[in-house]
Design a protein around this motif. Sequence first.
Motif, PDB file in Angstrom:
ATOM      1  N   ASN A 258       0.813  -1.218   0.000  1.00  0.00           N
ATOM      2  CA  ASN A 258       0.000   0.000   0.000  1.00  0.00           C
ATOM      3  C   ASN A 258       0.846   1.268   0.000  1.00  0.00           C
ATOM      4  N   TYR A 259       2.129   1.118   0.314  1.00  0.00           N
ATOM      5  CA  TYR A 259       3.023   2.276   0.365  1.00  0.00           C
ATOM      6  C   TYR A 259       4.124   2.195  -0.692  1.00  0.00           C
ATOM      7  N   SER A 260       3.994   1.258  -1.592  1.00  0.00           N
ATOM      8  CA  SER A 260       5.016   1.042  -2.604  1.00  0.00           C
ATOM      9  C   SER A 260       5.289   2.313  -3.409  1.00  0.00           C
ATOM     10  N   GLY A 261       6.565   2.723  -3.443  1.00  0.00           N
ATOM     11  CA  GLY A 261       6.957   3.897  -4.215  1.00  0.00           C
ATOM     12  C   GLY A 261       6.608   5.219  -3.578  1.00  0.00           C
ATOM     13  N   ARG A 262       6.031   5.182  -2.369  1.00  0.00           N
ATOM     14  CA  ARG A 262       5.603   6.440  -1.735  1.00  0.00           C
ATOM     15  C   ARG A 262       6.417   6.785  -0.489  1.00  0.00           C
ATOM     16  N   VAL A 263       7.297   5.871  -0.045  1.00  0.00           N
ATOM     17  CA  VAL A 263       8.020   6.047   1.211  1.00  0.00           C
ATOM     18  C   VAL A 263       9.502   6.298   0.959  1.00  0.00           C
ATOM     19  N   ILE A 264      10.030   7.345   1.581  1.00  0.00           N
ATOM     20  CA  ILE A 264      11.470   7.607   1.569  1.00  0.00           C
ATOM     21  C   ILE A 264      11.916   7.831   3.013  1.00  0.00           C
ATOM     22  N   ASN A 265      12.907   7.046   3.450  1.00  0.00           N
ATOM     23  CA  ASN A 265      13.478   7.206   4.784  1.00  0.00           C
ATOM     24  C   ASN A 265      14.688   8.137   4.703  1.00  0.00           C
ATOM     25  N   LEU A 266      14.721   9.143   5.560  1.00  0.00           N
ATOM     26  CA  LEU A 266      15.814  10.110   5.574  1.00  0.00           C
ATOM     27  C   LEU A 266      16.440  10.146   6.964  1.00  0.00           C
ATOM     28  N   ILE A 267      17.784  10.146   7.008  1.00  0.00           N
ATOM     29  CA  ILE A 267      18.510  10.224   8.277  1.00  0.00           C
ATOM     30  C   ILE A 267      19.474  11.406   8.200  1.00  0.00           C
ATOM     31  N   ASP A 268      19.386  12.284   9.184  1.00  0.00           N
ATOM     32  CA  ASP A 268      20.239  13.468   9.215  1.00  0.00           C
ATOM     33  C   ASP A 268      20.666  13.734  10.656  1.00  0.00           C
ATOM     34  N   LYS A 269      21.958  13.481  10.932  1.00  0.00           N
ATOM     35  CA  LYS A 269      22.515  13.755  12.256  1.00  0.00           C
ATOM     36  C   LYS A 269      21.689  13.093  13.367  1.00  0.00           C
ATOM     37  N   ARG A 270      21.518  11.808  13.219  1.00  0.00           N
ATOM     38  CA  ARG A 270      20.800  10.993  14.207  1.00  0.00           C
ATOM     39  C   ARG A 270      19.320  11.358  14.338  1.00  0.00           C
ATOM     40  N   LYS A 271      18.821  12.076  13.359  1.00  0.00           N
ATOM     41  CA  LYS A 271      17.380  12.348  13.291  1.00  0.00           C
ATOM     42  C   LYS A 271      16.814  11.559  12.116  1.00  0.00           C
ATOM     43  N   PHE A 272      15.647  11.007  12.345  1.00  0.00           N
ATOM     44  CA  PHE A 272      15.044  10.131  11.345  1.00  0.00           C
ATOM     45  C   PHE A 272      13.770  10.784  10.797  1.00  0.00           C
ATOM     46  N   TYR A 273      13.669  10.824   9.484  1.00  0.00           N
ATOM     47  CA  TYR A 273      12.540  11.479   8.838  1.00  0.00           C
ATOM     48  C   TYR A 273      11.855  10.497   7.888  1.00  0.00           C
ATOM     49  N   LEU A 274      10.577  10.697   7.749  1.00  0.00           N
ATOM     50  CA  LEU A 274       9.792   9.919   6.785  1.00  0.00           C
ATOM     51  C   LEU A 274       9.180  10.884   5.783  1.00  0.00           C
ATOM     52  N   LYS A 275       9.426  10.625   4.514  1.00  0.00           N
ATOM     53  CA  LYS A 275       8.775  11.397   3.461  1.00  0.00           C
ATOM     54  C   LYS A 275       7.749  10.502   2.793  1.00  0.00           C
ATOM     55  N   LEU A 276       6.491  10.893   2.901  1.00  0.00           N
ATOM     56  CA  LEU A 276       5.382  10.109   2.363  1.00  0.00           C
ATOM     57  C   LEU A 276       4.678  10.923   1.293  1.00  0.00           C
ATOM     58  N   SER A 277       4.598  10.383   0.105  1.00  0.00           N
ATOM     59  CA  SER A 277       3.996  11.117  -1.018  1.00  0.00           C
ATOM     60  C   SER A 277       2.604  10.591  -1.326  1.00  0.00           C
ATOM     61  N   ASN A 278       1.843  11.416  -2.059  1.00  0.00           N
ATOM     62  CA  ASN A 278       0.470  11.063  -2.477  1.00  0.00           C
ATOM     63  C   ASN A 278      -0.376  10.592  -1.297  1.00  0.00           C
ATOM     64  N   VAL A 279      -0.382  11.414  -0.257  1.00  0.00           N
ATOM     65  CA  VAL A 279      -1.089  11.065   0.980  1.00  0.00           C
ATOM     66  C   VAL A 279      -2.602  11.079   0.758  1.00  0.00           C
ATOM     67  N   THR A 280      -3.270  10.075   1.312  1.00  0.00           N
ATOM     68  CA  THR A 280      -4.727  10.016   1.268  1.00  0.00           C
ATOM     69  C   THR A 280      -5.264   9.743   2.670  1.00  0.00           C
ATOM     70  N   LYS A 281      -6.588   9.735   2.772  1.00  0.00           N
ATOM     71  CA  LYS A 281      -7.231   9.483   4.063  1.00  0.00           C
ATOM     72  C   LYS A 281      -6.844   8.115   4.630  1.00  0.00           C
ATOM     73  N   LYS A 282      -6.535   7.159   3.763  1.00  0.00           N
ATOM     74  CA  LYS A 282      -6.189   5.811   4.205  1.00  0.00           C
ATOM     75  C   LYS A 282      -4.833   5.771   4.908  1.00  0.00           C
ATOM     76  N   ASP A 283      -4.068   6.846   4.817  1.00  0.00           N
ATOM     77  CA  ASP A 283      -2.753   6.886   5.449  1.00  0.00           C
ATOM     78  C   ASP A 283      -2.810   7.334   6.908  1.00  0.00           C
ATOM     79  N   GLU A 284      -4.003   7.512   7.436  1.00  0.00           N
ATOM     80  CA  GLU A 284      -4.125   7.891   8.847  1.00  0.00           C
ATOM     81  C   GLU A 284      -3.739   6.702   9.736  1.00  0.00           C
ATOM     82  N   HIS A 285      -2.570   6.809  10.380  1.00  0.00           N
ATOM     83  CA  HIS A 285      -2.069   5.759  11.265  1.00  0.00           C
ATOM     84  C   HIS A 285      -1.168   6.384  12.334  1.00  0.00           C
TER      85      HIS A 285
END
Length: 259
Positions: A33-60
């Motif tokens: 369900n998240y194929s091609g939409r998730v990018i994990n980013l790490i910057d100075k021991r901080k972790f980020y999630l980039k999620l594209s094409n967000v819809t109502k079904k992504d509420e979690h």
Amino acid sequence: MRGLEHTLTVKKSFWAIDPVKNVEPNDLSKDPNYSGRVINLIDKRKFYLKLSNVTKKDEHRYCFRIITNKPDQKWLGKPEVTLQVTELHVESPGEVTEGQSVNLTCKTTCSLTDPTFIWYKDGRPLTTEMIQKNQQLHLQTVSSEDAGSYSCAVRGSEHLPSTAQTLRVRHPPKSVSVSISPSGGIVEGSSVNLTCSSDGDPPVEIYTWFKEGGDSPVGSGHSYVPLQSGSYYCQAQNQHGTQRSAAVSVLIKGNIYKI
């Protein structure tokens, strides 16, 4: 502690959703369900999630998982990040009677700066006159042609339209017609069948048959079998009105029906 830092290495790190106690979470990037939409980013021991094409079904509830080379050294980020997604939706009365006016409203709880709303009917953009600076689409003197599914979008984000809402338009019978079966001449003793059809909302339930020149009904129901020569028509009725068809002629001559 210094020795631990030298020997402890991160084997895997990923984002997960809706963690359950004592259950190993799944890597979000491997979820179909998240194929091609998730990018994990790490910057100075901080972790980020980039999620594209967000819809109502992504509420979690989202959390970050770290797995090291030591089985007893793995962590799950706390507290989780709760994602709430607001999407456009159309407020509609659902149904209206022909001749009335109706307002459809494109609503969102997001704060939008001077948005322009675009309206769609049955998936097709309405005319430029229907592009609104405000959130309402006003339909004046509604007709049966206005029935359909309506959705809206904000200009610049047309790829994120609202869910479509159906507008039903109740109206009296229209396009009332009589068909004849079989067509052409048939031998006397057989029968010809007249069938009445119409377009109404709600659907027509009362069909009445008349012979031209007479005031009293000669039959009722969706179909009628004439027994005499003459011109026949049907009258269709629902709770919003009545309409009659054009007449069709049936001539009994000799041993055959002529239509």
